[in-house]
Design a protein around this motif. Structure first.
Motif, mmCIF file in Angstrom:
data_model
loop_
_atom_site.group_PDB
_atom_site.id
_atom_site.type_symbol
_atom_site.label_atom_id
_atom_site.label_comp_id
_atom_site.label_asym_id
_atom_site.label_seq_id
_atom_site.Cartn_x
_atom_site.Cartn_y
_atom_site.Cartn_z
ATOM 1 N N LYS A 149 2.506 -1.464 0.554
ATOM 2 C CA LYS A 149 3.686 -1.286 1.406
ATOM 3 C C LYS A 149 4.661 -0.304 0.769
ATOM 4 O O LYS A 149 5.183 0.581 1.426
ATOM 5 C CB LYS A 149 4.390 -2.623 1.659
ATOM 6 C CG LYS A 149 3.564 -3.636 2.414
ATOM 7 C CD LYS A 149 3.429 -3.296 3.881
ATOM 8 C CE LYS A 149 2.841 -4.421 4.691
ATOM 9 N NZ LYS A 149 1.369 -4.493 4.638
ATOM 10 N N HIS A 156 -1.892 2.533 10.637
ATOM 11 C CA HIS A 156 -1.053 1.723 11.527
ATOM 12 C C HIS A 156 -0.439 2.587 12.629
ATOM 13 O O HIS A 156 0.066 3.682 12.367
ATOM 14 C CB HIS A 156 0.060 1.054 10.697
ATOM 15 C CG HIS A 156 0.676 -0.115 11.377
ATOM 16 N ND1 HIS A 156 1.543 0.012 12.437
ATOM 17 C CD2 HIS A 156 0.542 -1.444 11.149
ATOM 18 C CE1 HIS A 156 1.927 -1.187 12.831
ATOM 19 N NE2 HIS A 156 1.335 -2.090 12.065
ATOM 20 N N GLN A 171 1.417 3.126 5.448
ATOM 21 C CA GLN A 171 0.615 2.215 4.647
ATOM 22 C C GLN A 171 -0.655 1.892 5.411
ATOM 23 O O GLN A 171 -0.608 1.520 6.579
ATOM 24 C CB GLN A 171 1.394 0.938 4.343
ATOM 25 C CG GLN A 171 0.642 -0.077 3.505
ATOM 26 C CD GLN A 171 -0.165 -1.070 4.321
ATOM 27 O OE1 GLN A 171 0.166 -1.366 5.475
ATOM 28 N NE2 GLN A 171 -1.239 -1.579 3.757
ATOM 29 N N ASP A 215 3.011 3.826 12.146
ATOM 30 C CA ASP A 215 3.113 4.924 11.187
ATOM 31 C C ASP A 215 2.712 6.246 11.828
ATOM 32 O O ASP A 215 3.307 7.294 11.551
ATOM 33 C CB ASP A 215 2.247 4.644 9.959
ATOM 34 C CG ASP A 215 2.721 3.421 9.179
ATOM 35 O OD1 ASP A 215 3.893 3.004 9.358
ATOM 36 O OD2 ASP A 215 1.921 2.885 8.390
ATOM 37 N N ARG A 241 8.720 1.544 10.152
ATOM 38 C CA ARG A 241 8.577 0.123 9.787
ATOM 39 C C ARG A 241 8.689 -0.107 8.284
ATOM 40 O O ARG A 241 9.032 -1.196 7.850
ATOM 41 C CB ARG A 241 7.253 -0.421 10.302
ATOM 42 C CG ARG A 241 6.040 0.115 9.560
ATOM 43 C CD ARG A 241 4.718 -0.328 10.175
ATOM 44 N NE ARG A 241 3.603 0.186 9.394
ATOM 45 C CZ ARG A 241 2.824 -0.549 8.620
ATOM 46 N NH1 ARG A 241 3.022 -1.857 8.518
ATOM 47 N NH2 ARG A 241 1.845 0.000 7.942
ATOM 48 N N LEU A 242 8.425 0.928 7.461
ATOM 49 C CA LEU A 242 8.496 0.768 6.010
ATOM 50 C C LEU A 242 9.849 1.183 5.443
ATOM 51 O O LEU A 242 10.092 1.044 4.249
ATOM 52 C CB LEU A 242 7.362 1.551 5.339
ATOM 53 C CG LEU A 242 5.955 1.098 5.744
ATOM 54 C CD1 LEU A 242 4.907 1.971 5.078
ATOM 55 C CD2 LEU A 242 5.732 -0.367 5.419
ATOM 56 N N TRP A 301 11.657 -2.932 11.327
ATOM 57 C CA TRP A 301 11.051 -4.156 10.774
ATOM 58 C C TRP A 301 11.906 -4.771 9.678
ATOM 59 O O TRP A 301 11.432 -5.215 8.650
ATOM 60 C CB TRP A 301 9.665 -3.810 10.249
ATOM 61 C CG TRP A 301 8.724 -4.980 10.088
ATOM 62 C CD1 TRP A 301 8.807 -6.213 10.666
ATOM 63 C CD2 TRP A 301 7.541 -4.987 9.287
ATOM 64 N NE1 TRP A 301 7.752 -6.985 10.282
ATOM 65 C CE2 TRP A 301 6.951 -6.265 9.436
ATOM 66 C CE3 TRP A 301 6.919 -4.063 8.469
ATOM 67 C CZ2 TRP A 301 5.775 -6.624 8.796
ATOM 68 C CZ3 TRP A 301 5.749 -4.427 7.838
ATOM 69 C CH2 TRP A 301 5.193 -5.685 7.994
ATOM 70 N N ASN A 302 13.250 -4.831 9.944
ATOM 71 C CA ASN A 302 14.133 -5.372 8.902
ATOM 72 C C ASN A 302 15.050 -6.483 9.411
ATOM 73 O O ASN A 302 16.084 -6.735 8.829
ATOM 74 C CB ASN A 302 14.960 -4.244 8.265
ATOM 75 C CG ASN A 302 15.939 -3.611 9.230
ATOM 76 O OD1 ASN A 302 15.894 -3.867 10.435
ATOM 77 N ND2 ASN A 302 16.830 -2.783 8.718
ATOM 78 N N SER A 349 9.842 -5.862 14.410
ATOM 79 C CA SER A 349 8.392 -5.980 14.422
ATOM 80 C C SER A 349 7.770 -4.932 13.512
ATOM 81 O O SER A 349 8.324 -3.855 13.311
ATOM 82 C CB SER A 349 7.905 -5.770 15.867
ATOM 83 O OG SER A 349 6.560 -5.396 15.925
ATOM 84 N N GLU A 350 6.573 -5.225 13.008
ATOM 85 C CA GLU A 350 5.857 -4.233 12.227
ATOM 86 C C GLU A 350 5.442 -3.038 13.083
ATOM 87 O O GLU A 350 4.960 -2.040 12.568
ATOM 88 C CB GLU A 350 4.635 -4.853 11.555
ATOM 89 C CG GLU A 350 3.520 -5.193 12.515
ATOM 90 C CD GLU A 350 2.250 -5.628 11.809
ATOM 91 O OE1 GLU A 350 1.770 -4.880 10.942
ATOM 92 O OE2 GLU A 350 1.757 -6.710 12.136
ATOM 93 N N ASN A 351 5.643 -3.128 14.382
ATOM 94 C CA ASN A 351 5.321 -2.024 15.283
ATOM 95 C C ASN A 351 6.503 -1.088 15.512
ATOM 96 O O ASN A 351 6.404 -0.137 16.288
ATOM 97 C CB ASN A 351 4.797 -2.565 16.618
ATOM 98 C CG ASN A 351 3.498 -3.325 16.408
ATOM 99 O OD1 ASN A 351 2.581 -2.829 15.759
ATOM 100 N ND2 ASN A 351 3.438 -4.538 16.925
ATOM 101 N N ASP A 352 7.635 -1.350 14.826
ATOM 102 C CA ASP A 352 8.805 -0.485 14.936
ATOM 103 C C ASP A 352 8.532 0.874 14.303
ATOM 104 O O ASP A 352 7.786 0.986 13.326
ATOM 105 C CB ASP A 352 10.000 -1.100 14.183
ATOM 106 C CG ASP A 352 10.524 -2.366 14.822
ATOM 107 O OD1 ASP A 352 10.199 -2.640 15.991
ATOM 108 O OD2 ASP A 352 11.261 -3.103 14.127
#
Length: 194
Positions: A102, A166, A155, A169, A145-146, A133-134, A139-142
């Motif tokens: 990550k 992803h 990632q 990403d 996201r990292l 994603w914070n 969501s991790e789909n934002d």
């Protein structure tokens, strides 16, 4: 309307970073840029000339052992010929990277790209996104996201192939391409008016 030229100079060891390079290309092309994909580990004299004539250069590499790949470092060293002649002075620059973790020290790779751009007198274009994603509703789909600001960080699990990059990403890399192309259009128009 001015058509900016954006070149993406990248290395991809296992195909994951190539997926991101193609996404940056797609975003820049959607924003009306002429775009060139250049693999730095097989760069030709004609491709060096494409870089020299570009309005913006986007650097891309996987993050290996806390920095850009060895192939990208070789390319960076070879750019010293451009440094001596100021060939890239006042061009725009941006960057993207991928690693298996990550964090994976991707920030160091993006900072390496920023330093390389700074040495050439280039102007850095950041991602221009708040972190995704914070929050508990995120969501991790934002997009982003990292949570990187200086460039696009991705990632991909180490046991997945290029199709495992992803989707958020990929979308973030497309956003970076659009942002670079739009910034380049403004930059080129400003130079023409000067």
């Amino acid at each position: 309307m001015t058509t900016p030229v954006v070149s993406i100079a990248y290395h991809s060891g296992y195909g994951h970073t190539a997926v991101l390079a193609e996404a940056v290309r797609d975003g820049a092309a959607d924003a009306g840029a002429t775009v060139h994909l250049i693999k730095v580990d097989a760069i030709t004299d004609a491709e060096w000339e494409l870089l020299d004539s570009s309005d913006a250069i986007v650097f891309g590499s996987p993050t290996y052992m806390g920095t850009a790949s060895g192939a990208f470092h070789q390319f960076a060293e070879a750019t010293s010929k451009r440094w001596f002649s100021d060939a890239w002075l006042d061009k725009l620059a941006a960057g993207f990277t991928n690693s298996g973790s990550k964090s994976g020290d991707k920030l160091h790779t993006l900072q390496f790209f920023q330093t390389l751009a700074g040495q050439h007198g280039m102007t850095w274009v950041n991602l221009g996104l708040k972190p995704g994603w914070n929050s508990s509703e995120a969501s991790e789909n934002d997009l982003n996201r990292l949570g990187f600001f200086s460039g696009a960080g991705a990632q991909t699990h180490t046991d997945l192939g290029p199709d495992g990059v992803h989707k958020a990403d990929v979308a973030t890399a497309e956003h970076l391409g659009r942002r670079v192309a739009e910034t380049a259009r403004t930059f080129v128009a400003g130079k023409a008016a000067a």
